[in-house]
Design a protein around this motif. Structure first.
Motif, PDB file in Angstrom:
ATOM      1  N   HIS A 169       0.839  -1.209   0.000  1.00 44.70           N
ATOM      2  CA  HIS A 169       0.000   0.000   0.000  1.00 44.70           C
ATOM      3  C   HIS A 169       0.876   1.262   0.000  1.00 44.70           C
ATOM      4  N   PHE A 170       1.977   1.207   0.741  1.00 47.13           N
ATOM      5  CA  PHE A 170       2.911   2.346   0.738  1.00 47.13           C
ATOM      6  C   PHE A 170       3.410   2.608  -0.677  1.00 47.13           C
ATOM      7  N   GLN A 171       3.767   1.540  -1.397  1.00 47.68           N
ATOM      8  CA  GLN A 171       4.244   1.687  -2.786  1.00 47.68           C
ATOM      9  C   GLN A 171       3.156   2.307  -3.660  1.00 47.68           C
ATOM     10  N   ARG A 172       1.926   1.814  -3.529  1.00 51.57           N
ATOM     11  CA  ARG A 172       0.839   2.299  -4.379  1.00 51.57           C
ATOM     12  C   ARG A 172       0.494   3.759  -4.055  1.00 51.57           C
ATOM     13  N   PHE A 173       0.493   4.137  -2.768  1.00 49.19           N
ATOM     14  CA  PHE A 173       0.231   5.542  -2.424  1.00 49.19           C
ATOM     15  C   PHE A 173       1.382   6.419  -2.914  1.00 49.19           C
ATOM     16  N   GLY A 174       2.591   5.863  -2.948  1.00 51.52           N
ATOM     17  CA  GLY A 174       3.729   6.583  -3.520  1.00 51.52           C
ATOM     18  C   GLY A 174       3.486   6.866  -5.003  1.00 51.52           C
ATOM     19  N   ASP A 175       2.973   5.859  -5.724  1.00 48.15           N
ATOM     20  CA  ASP A 175       2.604   6.048  -7.144  1.00 48.15           C
ATOM     21  C   ASP A 175       1.563   7.156  -7.269  1.00 48.15           C
ATOM     22  N   ALA A 176       0.560   7.123  -6.375  1.00 50.67           N
ATOM     23  CA  ALA A 176      -0.531   8.112  -6.441  1.00 50.67           C
ATOM     24  C   ALA A 176       0.007   9.523  -6.205  1.00 50.67           C
ATOM     25  N   LEU A 177       0.950   9.647  -5.256  1.00 49.75           N
ATOM     26  CA  LEU A 177       1.532  10.965  -4.968  1.00 49.75           C
ATOM     27  C   LEU A 177       2.363  11.447  -6.153  1.00 49.75           C
ATOM     28  N   THR A 178       3.133  10.551  -6.747  1.00 47.64           N
ATOM     29  CA  THR A 178       3.938  10.923  -7.923  1.00 47.64           C
ATOM     30  C   THR A 178       3.038  11.395  -9.059  1.00 47.64           C
ATOM     31  N   ARG A 179       1.985  10.629  -9.328  1.00 47.26           N
ATOM     32  CA  ARG A 179       1.065  10.991 -10.417  1.00 47.26           C
ATOM     33  C   ARG A 179       0.363  12.318 -10.137  1.00 47.26           C
ATOM     34  N   THR A 180       0.111  12.590  -8.852  1.00 44.36           N
ATOM     35  CA  THR A 180      -0.513  13.858  -8.466  1.00 44.36           C
ATOM     36  C   THR A 180       0.461  15.014  -8.715  1.00 44.36           C
ATOM     37  N   GLN A 181       1.706  14.825  -8.297  1.00 42.58           N
ATOM     38  CA  GLN A 181       2.699  15.897  -8.446  1.00 42.58           C
ATOM     39  C   GLN A 181       2.988  16.191  -9.915  1.00 42.58           C
ATOM     40  N   GLU A 182       2.908  15.153 -10.758  1.00 44.88           N
ATOM     41  CA  GLU A 182       3.123  15.357 -12.201  1.00 44.88           C
ATOM     42  C   GLU A 182       2.051  16.279 -12.794  1.00 44.88           C
ATOM     43  N   ARG A 183       0.889  16.313 -12.143  1.00 46.37           N
ATOM     44  CA  ARG A 183      -0.208  17.131 -12.675  1.00 46.37           C
ATOM     45  C   ARG A 183      -0.232  18.550 -12.112  1.00 46.37           C
ATOM     46  N   LEU A 184       0.692  18.839 -11.188  1.00 47.26           N
ATOM     47  CA  LEU A 184       0.726  20.195 -10.647  1.00 47.26           C
ATOM     48  C   LEU A 184       1.304  21.137 -11.705  1.00 47.26           C
ATOM     49  N   ASP A 185       1.033  22.394 -11.552  1.00 49.74           N
ATOM     50  CA  ASP A 185       1.583  23.413 -12.449  1.00 49.74           C
ATOM     51  C   ASP A 185       3.103  23.264 -12.507  1.00 49.74           C
ATOM     52  N   SER A 186       3.674  23.318 -13.720  1.00 47.20           N
ATOM     53  CA  SER A 186       5.115  23.100 -13.858  1.00 47.20           C
ATOM     54  C   SER A 186       5.927  24.159 -13.113  1.00 47.20           C
ATOM     55  N   ARG A 187       5.319  25.329 -12.862  1.00 44.23           N
ATOM     56  CA  ARG A 187       6.027  26.364 -12.109  1.00 44.23           C
ATOM     57  C   ARG A 187       5.928  26.133 -10.600  1.00 44.23           C
ATOM     58  N   ASN A 188       5.111  25.152 -10.233  1.00 44.51           N
ATOM     59  CA  ASN A 188       4.966  24.827  -8.816  1.00 44.51           C
ATOM     60  C   ASN A 188       6.086  23.875  -8.418  1.00 44.51           C
TER      61      ASN A 188
END
Lengths: 203, 93
Positions: A169-188
């Motif tokens: 679950h830690f690995q999968r939530f890590g994936d979710a956080l990475t995918r979330t950060q990829e969608r943040l504004d590139s200037r963020n």
């Protein structure tokens, strides 16, 4: 909605009652890092998730945590079946027995009843996923402590399974956080709340 | 081995197989939540799902319903006839 399936996710076959182990394992039912808090954390965090894939992850992991809650309850039920009064009287389980007999009640190892403060819902995808990563590690540590304290292989086996699930679950939530950060504004450059300033459209 | 013991042994084996395939389904499901376009995972999930459907059918015919809606006996409500999962006997076969 949910549909109940009449089987455990992982078998529990405990042949010998053990009041001492029941006294400590109850913590993974209703303790600060237990399965009740885990399921409620993820299932309640879903609603504020701006991304459907992350909401899906929380739904599926939260549902699996309900199955883990049932495994821990089955461990407690089998550990306390056919306990003698003498065994109970001389073990720390006597305090729990006084209030709940051998019923399964969500409390911590120290007897504190389950408290919703065991989990958090902040309504912010970065904050909540960071919470979830820490929660999985805390649950893993707790299972490791229980495995250290267990002297019955029948009990250790399902505990090892549950520990391994925390790691996945830690690995999968890590994936979710990475995918979330990829969608943040590139200037963020810093990972912070993407919904605070403006509501992101659904993908 | 008499008929009842044989049924119990079959039931225990089917439960074990069902738990294994369901574990793979959960794992693949969580993986797909993070990597929804992974062709390999999608194909694996589909294969597992077919195996699961067959196993569940066999299990329900041998042991009993996995869900309330699978309780198909017209004269008796089978849902409550088999042991509950937390009972030791439900895990021993």
């Amino acid at each position: 909605m949910w549909i109940y399936e009449k089987k455990l996710q992982y078998p529990v076959r405990i042949k010998n009652p053990n009041a001492r182990l029941a006294h400590i394992i109850v913590s993974q039912l209703g303790g600060p890092d237990g399965e009740l808090g885990a399921s409620m954390r993820y299932l309640n965090q879903r609603y504020a998730m701006p991304y459907r894939d992350v909401a899906g992850m929380l739904t599926d992991v939260g549902t699996e945590e309900l199955a883990h809650l049932e495994i821990v309850a089955a461990i407690l039920h089998q550990l306390t079946a056919n306990l003698s009064e003498e065994e109970i009287a001389k073990s720390p389980f006597a305090a729990y027995f006084t209030d709940h007999t051998t019923g399964v009640y969500p409390a911590g190892a120290d007897g504190t009843p389950f408290n919703a403060r065991a989990f958090a819902v902040k309504g912010d995808v970065i904050t909540d996923l960071s919470e979830d990563l820490a929660a999985e590690q805390k649950a893993r540590t707790t299972y490791e402590n229980l495995i250290r304290l267990s002297d019955d292989p029948d009990v250790t086996e399902p505990l090892r399974y549950l520990r391994a699930r925390e790691i996945v679950h830690f690995q999968r939530f890590g994936d979710a956080l990475t995918r979330t950060q990829e969608r943040l504004d590139s200037r963020n450059f810093y990972a912070f709340n993407p919904v605070y300033d403006k509501i992101q459209p659904r993908e | 081995m008499d008929m009842m013991n044989k049924n119990a042994a079959n039931g225990a084996r089917l439960l074990d197989e069902l738990q294994k395939v369901d574990f793979c389904l959960v794992e693949t499901n969580l993986y797909l939540d993070a990597y929804p376009s992974c062709a390999e995972a999608l194909a694996f999930y589909r294969t597992l799902k077919e195996k699961r459907q067959q196993l569940a059918k066999q299990y329900e015919a041998t042991v009993g319903p996995l869900t309330a809606t699978a309780s198909e006996n017209a004269v008796s409500w089978d849902w409550i006839k088999t042991p509950w999962p937390w009972e030791l006997v439900a895990n021993m076969g």
